[in-house]
Each structure stands twice: as C-alpha cells, then as structure tokens.
Design an enzyme around this catalytic site. Structure first.
Site, PDB file in Angstrom:
ATOM      1  N   THR A 207       0.824  -1.212   0.000  1.00 27.89           N
ATOM      2  CA  THR A 207       0.000   0.000   0.000  1.00 27.89           C
ATOM      3  C   THR A 207       0.858   1.262   0.000  1.00 27.89           C
ATOM      4  OG1 THR A 207      -0.130  -0.122   2.422  1.00 27.89           O
ATOM      5  CG2 THR A 207      -1.948  -1.102   1.159  1.00 27.89           C
ATOM      6  N   GLY A 209       2.371   4.515  -1.028  1.00 28.63           N
ATOM      7  CA  GLY A 209       1.997   5.547  -1.984  1.00 28.63           C
ATOM      8  C   GLY A 209       0.514   5.704  -2.240  1.00 28.63           C
ATOM      9  N   GLY A 211      -1.752   7.372  -0.559  1.00 28.39           N
ATOM     10  CA  GLY A 211      -2.192   8.755  -0.386  1.00 28.39           C
ATOM     11  C   GLY A 211      -1.772   9.636  -1.547  1.00 28.39           C
ATOM     12  N   CYS A 212      -0.524   9.496  -1.979  1.00 29.52           N
ATOM     13  CA  CYS A 212      -0.044  10.249  -3.141  1.00 29.52           C
ATOM     14  C   CYS A 212      -0.890   9.927  -4.370  1.00 29.52           C
ATOM     15  CB  CYS A 212       1.408   9.894  -3.434  1.00 29.52           C
ATOM     16  SG  CYS A 212       2.570  10.159  -2.078  1.00 29.52           S
TER      17      CYS A 212
END
Length: 267
Positions: A207, A209, A211-212
């Site tokens: 998981t 990245g 949020g980016c």
C-alpha cells in the site's frame, strides 16, 4: 485536448510514492504530468533513510518556469517538508487563481519517518489550506491539522472533514483506511454536506503511496473538468483497483507500491 497537471512534491527513488507515483497516476488517468521537486529522499519499500530539501527559492523557480510556458489545468501538492517551502509554494501559486489545487498534507512516511516538521504544519494551515480546492488527509493528518485526537469512527471523520473546510479549502476528503473493519471509507465534505465513498478493504501489505496516488488521481480528474464529487469518486475507484492489483507487482521486501497501471497493463 490532453490536460496538464503539475505535482509539487518530494522524490521517492523506489518509485512507489511522491513525484514518481504522481506522474504514473497522471498518465494512467489520461493527463500529462509535470513535476516541481521540494525534496529528495533516500528510501525504499522498507523506509526512509535520508531527506535533503530543495532551497525554497528554487522550488518557487521550478513552479514559475512551468506556469510561464505551459497551461496548468490542476496542481497537486504533496511533501512540503519545511515552513519556508510552504510559504514559497503558496506565494507562487497565489499568482494563478482559478487553477484547482489538491493538497495532500504528507506528514509521515509509511515506515514512520517524519516528513513535515511542526513549523511546516503551521505554515501549511495558514498558507496552503486557504488556497486548496480539496485537502486529502488521512486520519492522523486530519487530527494534526486540527490539533485534535485522531478520529476513530465515521462520525468523528465527518466532523473533522467539516472542521477542515472551515480552515479555507473548498472541500476536505478525509481518508478512513486506518479505521478498523472490513471497509475502507472516505468522507468528502464540500461546504454543504458529507458524502461517503466506500470500498471493501483489500488485505495486503503493498500500500506504499496510496495517499499520493489518490490525491494525484483526484487532481487529474479536476484538470479534466470533473466536479469535486465526481473527481473524488473516480479517484477512489482508481486507487481501489490499484491496491487490488498490487500483488501482481514484485517490488521490494517491505510495503510495496500499488499498481498504477492496473487498467492498462493486460496479459
């Protein structure tokens, strides 16, 4: 017409987060990606071992160079690192009103490294939040921005999303991926109502990245003219697919990346 999206963020040499994830996401969602670097990190799927920030004036120069030559249809802001960089970014973006801005207040890396110091958090609140079209914190980031304990349920998430809108952005998308349970709910507050974006939780450790990737997908859809609500739903759907397909990649020994091109790479 292909729309152009600018990411202002840090670099992740392992390719799963930061500028690298943003550019992949822009491409996967049908937009042309550009990037202004705020920081260099030494990191991989197991953690961050070093950070070097870019001088604020040079961050500003990168952004100004893009705007001086290229039509920018949306901006995504990720890792800011310092208060001076936050102020520099806010100053140059304030010259371009009307361009949608997605602010992802990156504070802590997946491995636990701090990516935003206390002075920078205050600067983000006072200089960047008022410029944002949408702010996209996770539960911990929302609590830090509001000086409140982290929300532990949907009611708390919705209250904090509304409180974030009071700080200036047009909308707040609070991500509930860290809640307990079998679902992964996000809540979008758009100055009027709360709208829930639900998806089943996909088990797994890859998981890095997310949020980016979510904030970049949101920016890509805003660039193409979608409403905030439709852009958020499209971004949520894209990230859900990217997480579901993450195990088809073989990248690193820690928290691997999501599969940004899950809808495009077919056997």
């Amino acid at each position: 017409m292909i729309h152009n999206v600018l990411s202002i963020a840090g670099s992740d040499p392992s390719g799963g987060a930061g500028i690298q994830a943003d550019l992949k996401t822009f491409a996967a969602n049908g937009t042309y990606g550009m990037a202004a670097l705020t920081a260099l990190t030494a990191q991989n799927t197991r953690g961050v071992s070093g950070v070097e920030t870019v001088p604020p004036a040079f961050v500003q120069a990168q952004i100004a160079a893009v705007f001086d030559d290229i039509r920018v249809d949306a901006v995504k802001i990720g890792m800011i690192a310092t208060a001076d960089i936050a102020s520099a970014v806010a100053e140059v973006l304030s010259r371009h009103p009307g361009v949608p801005i997605v602010l992802d207040p990156v504070m802590v890396a997946k491995g636990g490294a701090t990516l935003l110091d206390e002075d920078a958090i205050a600067a983000v609140k006072t200089t960047l939040l008022p410029l944002a079209t949408v702010v996209t914190p996770n539960l911990a980031e929302a609590g830090r921005l509001l000086d409140l304990p982290q929300a532990t349920d949907r009611r708390g998430m919705a209250k904090q999303a509304a409180a974030l809108v009071d700080l200036g952005p047009r909308a707040a998308l609070v991500k509930g991926g860290h809640l307990d349970g079998s679902d992964s709910p996000d809540v979008l507050h758009d100055m009027h109502d709360a709208h829930w974006l639900d998806a089943a939780r996909t088990p797994g450790r890859n998981t890095h990245g997310t949020g980016c990737t979510l904030s970049s997908a949101l920016a890509a859809h805003l660039a193409k003219g979608a409403t905030i609500h439709d852009a958020a739903r499209a971004a949520k759907c894209y990230v859900t697919g990217a997480i579901s397909a993450a195990d088809t990649l073989c990248v690193g020994q820690g928290h691997g990346p999501v599969h940004h091109f899950h809808a495009l790479w077919k056997d």
